[in-house]
Write a protein that holds these residues in place. Sequence first.
Motif, mmCIF file in Angstrom:
data_model
loop_
_atom_site.group_PDB
_atom_site.id
_atom_site.type_symbol
_atom_site.label_atom_id
_atom_site.label_comp_id
_atom_site.label_asym_id
_atom_site.label_seq_id
_atom_site.Cartn_x
_atom_site.Cartn_y
_atom_site.Cartn_z
ATOM 1 N N MET A 124 0.834 -1.207 0.000
ATOM 2 C CA MET A 124 0.000 0.000 0.000
ATOM 3 C C MET A 124 0.869 1.257 0.000
ATOM 4 S SD MET A 124 -3.102 -1.127 -0.035
ATOM 5 C CE MET A 124 -2.535 -2.545 -0.958
ATOM 6 N N THR A 125 1.952 1.212 0.766
ATOM 7 C CA THR A 125 2.864 2.361 0.830
ATOM 8 C C THR A 125 3.536 2.612 -0.515
ATOM 9 O OG1 THR A 125 3.295 1.884 3.163
ATOM 10 C CG2 THR A 125 4.842 3.336 2.043
ATOM 11 N N LYS A 126 3.997 1.544 -1.149
ATOM 12 C CA LYS A 126 4.625 1.677 -2.465
ATOM 13 C C LYS A 126 3.647 2.249 -3.475
ATOM 14 C CE LYS A 126 7.122 -1.026 -5.949
ATOM 15 N NZ LYS A 126 7.651 -2.372 -6.295
ATOM 16 N N TRP A 127 2.393 1.830 -3.374
ATOM 17 C CA TRP A 127 1.348 2.319 -4.276
ATOM 18 C C TRP A 127 1.170 3.825 -4.109
ATOM 19 C CZ3 TRP A 127 -4.210 -0.248 -4.341
ATOM 20 C CH2 TRP A 127 -4.927 0.247 -5.421
ATOM 21 N N ILE A 128 1.099 4.283 -2.857
ATOM 22 C CA ILE A 128 0.891 5.708 -2.597
ATOM 23 C C ILE A 128 2.122 6.513 -2.981
ATOM 24 C CG2 ILE A 128 0.522 7.415 -0.765
ATOM 25 C CD1 ILE A 128 -1.247 5.353 0.624
ATOM 26 N N MET A 129 3.299 5.947 -2.774
ATOM 27 C CA MET A 129 4.516 6.640 -3.195
ATOM 28 C C MET A 129 4.537 6.838 -4.705
ATOM 29 S SD MET A 129 7.523 4.904 -0.860
ATOM 30 C CE MET A 129 7.686 5.235 0.890
ATOM 31 N N ALA A 130 4.019 5.856 -5.439
ATOM 32 C CA ALA A 130 3.982 5.959 -6.899
ATOM 33 C C ALA A 130 2.932 6.953 -7.355
ATOM 34 C CB ALA A 130 3.713 4.583 -7.511
ATOM 35 N N VAL A 138 -7.641 5.028 -0.454
ATOM 36 C CA VAL A 138 -8.808 4.287 0.020
ATOM 37 C C VAL A 138 -8.410 2.861 0.388
ATOM 38 C CG1 VAL A 138 -10.990 3.233 -0.679
ATOM 39 C CG2 VAL A 138 -10.569 5.653 -1.136
ATOM 40 N N ASN A 139 -7.624 2.217 -0.468
ATOM 41 C CA ASN A 139 -7.178 0.853 -0.178
ATOM 42 C C ASN A 139 -6.271 0.812 1.046
ATOM 43 O OD1 ASN A 139 -7.817 -1.432 -2.373
ATOM 44 N ND2 ASN A 139 -7.765 0.555 -3.392
ATOM 45 N N PHE A 140 -5.431 1.829 1.209
ATOM 46 C CA PHE A 140 -4.601 1.958 2.408
ATOM 47 C C PHE A 140 -5.497 2.007 3.647
ATOM 48 C CE2 PHE A 140 -2.315 4.252 5.669
ATOM 49 C CZ PHE A 140 -1.002 3.812 5.564
ATOM 50 N N GLY A 141 -6.556 2.805 3.555
ATOM 51 C CA GLY A 141 -7.490 2.941 4.670
ATOM 52 C C GLY A 141 -8.231 1.652 4.988
ATOM 53 N N VAL A 142 -8.598 0.896 3.961
ATOM 54 C CA VAL A 142 -9.292 -0.374 4.176
ATOM 55 C C VAL A 142 -8.381 -1.361 4.904
ATOM 56 C CG1 VAL A 142 -10.282 -2.387 3.020
ATOM 57 C CG2 VAL A 142 -10.866 -0.087 2.229
ATOM 58 N N VAL A 143 -7.112 -1.418 4.493
ATOM 59 C CA VAL A 143 -6.150 -2.300 5.162
ATOM 60 C C VAL A 143 -5.986 -1.881 6.619
ATOM 61 C CG1 VAL A 143 -3.714 -2.989 5.259
ATOM 62 C CG2 VAL A 143 -4.907 -2.903 3.059
ATOM 63 N N PHE A 144 -5.921 -0.585 6.862
ATOM 64 C CA PHE A 144 -5.802 -0.053 8.216
ATOM 65 C C PHE A 144 -7.034 -0.419 9.046
ATOM 66 C CE2 PHE A 144 -4.421 4.077 10.606
ATOM 67 C CZ PHE A 144 -4.284 3.331 11.763
ATOM 68 N N LEU A 145 -8.220 -0.258 8.473
ATOM 69 C CA LEU A 145 -9.472 -0.546 9.172
ATOM 70 C C LEU A 145 -9.559 -2.021 9.562
ATOM 71 C CD1 LEU A 145 -12.256 0.335 10.193
ATOM 72 C CD2 LEU A 145 -13.139 -0.092 7.878
ATOM 73 N N ILE A 146 -9.214 -2.909 8.641
ATOM 74 C CA ILE A 146 -9.245 -4.348 8.926
ATOM 75 C C ILE A 146 -8.279 -4.685 10.060
ATOM 76 C CG2 ILE A 146 -8.702 -6.639 7.999
ATOM 77 C CD1 ILE A 146 -9.655 -5.620 5.266
ATOM 78 N N ALA A 147 -7.099 -4.059 10.031
ATOM 79 C CA ALA A 147 -6.111 -4.306 11.087
ATOM 80 C C ALA A 147 -6.652 -3.884 12.448
ATOM 81 C CB ALA A 147 -4.817 -3.557 10.770
ATOM 82 N N LYS A 148 -7.351 -2.755 12.500
ATOM 83 C CA LYS A 148 -7.917 -2.279 13.758
ATOM 84 C C LYS A 148 -8.978 -3.237 14.294
ATOM 85 C CE LYS A 148 -5.979 1.353 15.395
ATOM 86 N NZ LYS A 148 -5.422 1.318 16.776
#
Length: 226
Positions: A124-130, A138-148
Amino acid sequence: MTRKHSLDKFSDEEKQKLADMQEQFKAAQKEEPANLREHLQAFNDGVIAIIITIIVLEIQPAINEVHYQGFLSDIAVFLITFFIVADFWYDLHLSFSYYIFRPTKTVAIMDFLLLADLSLFPVMTKWIMAETSTFAVVNFGVVFLIAKVVEILTQYFGAKETVKDSQIMRIVMNKSFVIRSVFDLVINIILIIMSLYIPRVAMILYLVIPVISFIFPNRIRLTNKD
């Protein structure tokens, strides 16, 4: 009757060895949760350290001055993700230190699911850096939400098993824990929605969550029965 008769075939020495093996097996079963707790902590440390290492390797060096702005942007994204992942490690550390003393297979599965989800952060980080696009954040946030969500379940099942085994303590789902858990989930959802309109601002605001979590850690409290 058949089993008792079959034991008669063994000598007294062999029967004693069998009895000793049974006692060793019972002792191993009793110590297994403590061993699992120790190994889970070590596994968490190792996996999270690898995750953070992979994330930092995604930063592209500035070849010349033209790329320097992108280089600084990559560092900013790295720091945001670093503190997010580090905050999850800190929460796990507190959980295993304060109330997850005898983790079960359920707790182990929840822990593995959390680590699996956190392992997606380098991608997700590499994606946002690109490209800091709406879809990426949004996908970064979904991964974060699932982790929580998985983290909260890990804390709940871990504390529940501790109470069940000890028969001395009980879980107090105090208001602060419930409110804080709901707050974290609501903030995550708000940031995902915000990502649809202002992804760059939403990405920066993701840093607020680990900062609050580090200052005011969220954990289940155990108290004696009165």
